[in-house]
Design a protein around this motif. Structure first.
Motif, short mmCIF file in Angstrom:
data_model
loop_
_atom_site.label_atom_id
_atom_site.label_comp_id
_atom_site.label_asym_id
_atom_site.label_seq_id
_atom_site.Cartn_x
_atom_site.Cartn_y
_atom_site.Cartn_z
N SER A 157 12.57 5.24 28.80
CA SER A 157 12.56 6.55 28.17
C SER A 157 13.71 6.69 27.18
CB SER A 157 12.66 7.64 29.25
OG SER A 157 12.77 8.92 28.66
N LEU A 158 14.87 6.13 27.53
CA LEU A 158 16.01 6.19 26.62
C LEU A 158 15.71 5.46 25.31
CD1 LEU A 158 18.95 6.92 26.02
CD2 LEU A 158 19.63 4.83 27.22
N GLY A 159 15.18 4.23 25.42
CA GLY A 159 14.84 3.48 24.21
C GLY A 159 13.79 4.18 23.37
N GLN A 160 12.79 4.77 24.04
CA GLN A 160 11.75 5.48 23.30
C GLN A 160 12.31 6.68 22.57
OE1 GLN A 160 8.63 6.96 25.80
NE2 GLN A 160 7.39 7.70 24.11
N ARG A 161 13.20 7.43 23.22
CA ARG A 161 13.76 8.63 22.59
C ARG A 161 14.70 8.27 21.44
NH1 ARG A 161 10.91 13.21 23.29
NH2 ARG A 161 10.10 13.26 25.41
N VAL A 162 15.44 7.17 21.57
CA VAL A 162 16.31 6.75 20.46
C VAL A 162 15.47 6.39 19.24
CG1 VAL A 162 17.92 4.98 19.69
CG2 VAL A 162 18.21 6.02 21.93
N THR A 163 14.39 5.64 19.48
CA THR A 163 13.49 5.28 18.37
C THR A 163 12.88 6.53 17.75
OG1 THR A 163 12.98 3.19 19.46
CG2 THR A 163 11.47 3.94 17.73
N THR A 164 12.40 7.44 18.58
CA THR A 164 11.82 8.68 18.07
C THR A 164 12.83 9.49 17.29
OG1 THR A 164 10.31 8.75 19.97
CG2 THR A 164 10.63 10.80 18.75
N SER A 165 14.07 9.51 17.76
CA SER A 165 15.11 10.27 17.08
C SER A 165 15.35 9.74 15.67
CB SER A 165 16.41 10.19 17.90
OG SER A 165 17.47 10.82 17.21
N VAL A 166 15.46 8.43 15.52
CA VAL A 166 15.71 7.86 14.20
C VAL A 166 14.53 8.11 13.26
CG1 VAL A 166 16.15 5.72 12.94
CG2 VAL A 166 17.28 6.13 15.13
N VAL A 167 13.32 7.89 13.77
CA VAL A 167 12.12 8.07 12.94
C VAL A 167 11.99 9.53 12.50
CG1 VAL A 167 9.61 7.96 12.91
CG2 VAL A 167 10.91 6.11 13.94
N GLN A 168 12.16 10.45 13.44
CA GLN A 168 12.05 11.87 13.09
C GLN A 168 13.14 12.28 12.11
OE1 GLN A 168 11.96 14.49 16.44
NE2 GLN A 168 9.98 13.79 17.18
N ALA A 169 14.35 11.76 12.29
CA ALA A 169 15.44 12.14 11.40
C ALA A 169 15.18 11.67 9.97
CB ALA A 169 16.75 11.55 11.93
N ILE A 170 14.76 10.42 9.80
CA ILE A 170 14.49 9.92 8.45
C ILE A 170 13.32 10.68 7.82
CG2 ILE A 170 13.76 7.90 7.14
CD1 ILE A 170 15.28 6.17 9.11
N PHE A 171 12.29 10.93 8.62
CA PHE A 171 11.15 11.70 8.11
C PHE A 171 11.59 13.09 7.68
CE2 PHE A 171 7.81 14.82 8.95
CZ PHE A 171 6.79 14.34 8.14
N MET A 172 12.43 13.74 8.47
CA MET A 172 12.87 15.10 8.13
C MET A 172 13.75 15.09 6.89
SD MET A 172 12.57 18.22 8.83
CE MET A 172 11.67 18.02 10.37
N VAL A 173 14.56 14.05 6.72
CA VAL A 173 15.39 13.96 5.51
C VAL A 173 14.51 13.88 4.26
CG1 VAL A 173 16.95 12.43 4.25
CG2 VAL A 173 17.42 12.99 6.64
N ILE A 174 13.50 13.01 4.30
CA ILE A 174 12.61 12.87 3.14
C ILE A 174 11.83 14.16 2.90
CG2 ILE A 174 10.74 11.53 2.15
CD1 ILE A 174 13.39 10.03 2.49
N LEU A 175 11.36 14.79 3.99
CA LEU A 175 10.60 16.03 3.84
C LEU A 175 11.46 17.14 3.25
CD1 LEU A 175 8.03 17.69 4.35
CD2 LEU A 175 8.87 18.12 6.67
N LEU A 176 12.67 17.31 3.78
CA LEU A 176 13.55 18.35 3.25
C LEU A 176 13.93 18.07 1.80
CD1 LEU A 176 15.96 19.01 6.27
CD2 LEU A 176 14.15 20.50 5.42
N ASP A 177 14.14 16.80 1.47
CA ASP A 177 14.48 16.47 0.09
C ASP A 177 13.33 16.81 -0.85
OD1 ASP A 177 16.42 15.13 -1.77
OD2 ASP A 177 14.70 13.80 -2.06
N ALA A 178 12.10 16.56 -0.42
CA ALA A 178 10.94 16.92 -1.24
C ALA A 178 10.84 18.43 -1.40
CB ALA A 178 9.67 16.36 -0.61
N ILE A 179 11.11 19.17 -0.33
CA ILE A 179 11.05 20.64 -0.41
C ILE A 179 12.13 21.15 -1.36
CG2 ILE A 179 11.38 22.76 0.91
CD1 ILE A 179 10.14 21.32 3.31
N PHE A 180 13.34 20.60 -1.25
CA PHE A 180 14.42 21.00 -2.16
C PHE A 180 14.06 20.68 -3.61
CE2 PHE A 180 17.44 21.04 1.51
CZ PHE A 180 17.95 22.32 1.28
#
Length: 377
Positions: free
Chosen positions: A345-368
């Motif tokens: 579960s720890l490994g899965q959450r770390v992977t999910t955290s990185v993927v979600q963070a990069i996705f959110m950065v790109i999404l927010l940058d597009a919105i800006f």
């Protein structure tokens, strides 16, 4: 002293009755096992257990009674009816029945088009639940931060400064290095493409615009997503696995105050600083390329930037840093608090955290980008 465990079996016209007497505990039931095994064949559906004269009763006694009914001709379908009053008889017999229940069969594995649609539907549902949970965690974090503003004594300055050093200051070298190379790459591309049109001087504009407006803050956010965000999830997730967070709650310490808020504040402070460093480092890389390849002196380089690059481009890029910092910190802490009790579960959450963070950065940058385009900035 424990009373001897005995029983009587009566076959009434309506239903057989198994009357229990004495103490049915782990210390007294050993001698009854063979007799109850022989009795199991005579039990019929609707058999009744009379507990009116039953003394002490524990899980071992309940398990023995339940096993006797399971070995009857009706087997699993035999329901244990209780007659009389006893403090724990019903609860213990129900617990024994649940403990011995067979696991549910695995769900049927769908194949073909139906299987694909089922997988897509489950994925969409999981994404929707994740979005709702993250928005709820975001609101909870804002509430905690507002409470700290109204009551500054709740702020843990030591934790904030430590996180600023570990998660922010220690990331400065890699941020500067990568931004420097990105600035060099942009300058090389600009020199090659613009040189075909005899407009190599515009390479300075390209480097300044790209590093100030986009690349500086985006590179910083992506590096923090892979480095700092994963560290937040791993640290909090490890504490969750070792039940340290549960211990904090028992001691009256709110994990939101002790773990989440300091990381969010530290990211809000350090991300703009790292962004500024990334912008300057990228411009320096472009300067060296222009100086070495295009014979543009540093004085002309900076004079051109001051002449044709408005300051608003710096503020456009700089204004994105707090939003990226808030998104990264919240995602990292939320995924850490969602870790289960195992390493997988720890490994899965770390992977999910990185993927979600990069996705959110790109999404927010597009919105800006869309927002500033509409605002003509």
């Amino acid at each position: 002293m424990a009373a001897t465990a005995t029983f009587d079996f009566r076959e009434d016209d309506r239903a057989p009755v198994l009357a229990l007497r004495g103490d049915w505990t782990v210390d007294t039931i050993a001698s009854l096992e063979n007799d109850l095994s022989a009795l199991a064949a005579r039990l019929k559906p609707g058999a009744v257990v009379d507990v009116g004269e039953l003394g002490r009763f524990d899980v071992a006694g309940a398990y023995l009674i339940d096993r006797t009914f399971r070995d009857s001709p009706a087997g699993e379908e035999t329901r244990i009816a209780i007659r009389g009053q006893h403090v724990n008889a019903i609860k213990l017999l129900q617990a024994a029945r649940k403990a011995n229940a067979e696991p549910a069969p695995p769900p049927e594995k769908l194949t073909g088009v139906v299987g694909v649609l089922d997988s897509v539907g489950r994925s969409v549902g999981a994404v929707g639940e994740e979005i709702i949970e993250t928005i709820g965690f975001f609101g909870q974090t804002l509430t905690v931060l507002a409470g700290m503003i109204t009551n500054p004594r709740r702020i843990r300055w030591v934790s904030i400064v430590h996180t600023m050093e570990v998660a922010g200051l220690n990331a400065l070298p890699i941020v500067l290095l990568l931004s420097f190379f990105i600035g060099m790459v942009v300058a090389y591309l600009g020199a090659r493409i613009l040189g075909d049109f005899g407009a190599t001087v515009f390479t300075i504009d390209l480097v300044a615009f790209s590093m100030l407006r986009e690349f500086g803050v985006v590179i910083t956010a992506v590096i923090l997503a892979g480095r700092t965000n994963s560290a937040f999830t791993a640290e909090i997730g490890a504490m969750k696995m070792r039940q340290e967070i549960d211990a904090m709650r028992v001691m009256g310490i709110d994990p939101m105050d002790a773990l989440v808020a300091p990381r969010v504040i530290a990211m809000l402070v350090m991300t703009p600083i790292l962004t500024f460093g990334a912008m300057m480092s990228g411009i320096l890389g472009g300067l060296l390329v222009c100086w070495g390849e295009l014979d543009i002196s540093p004085a002309m380089f900076f004079a051109r930037i001051a002449e044709v690059v408005p300051a608003q481009h710096f503020w456009v890029g700089f204004s994105k840093a707090p939003a990226f910092a808030l998104a990264l910190a919240i995602i990292g802490c939320k995924q850490g608090l969602s870790v289960g009790g195992d390493v997988g579960s720890l490994g899965q959450r770390v992977t999910t955290s990185v993927v979600q963070a990069i996705f959110m950065v790109i999404l927010l940058d597009a919105i800006f980008a869309l927002w500033f385009l509409e605002m003509n900035w």
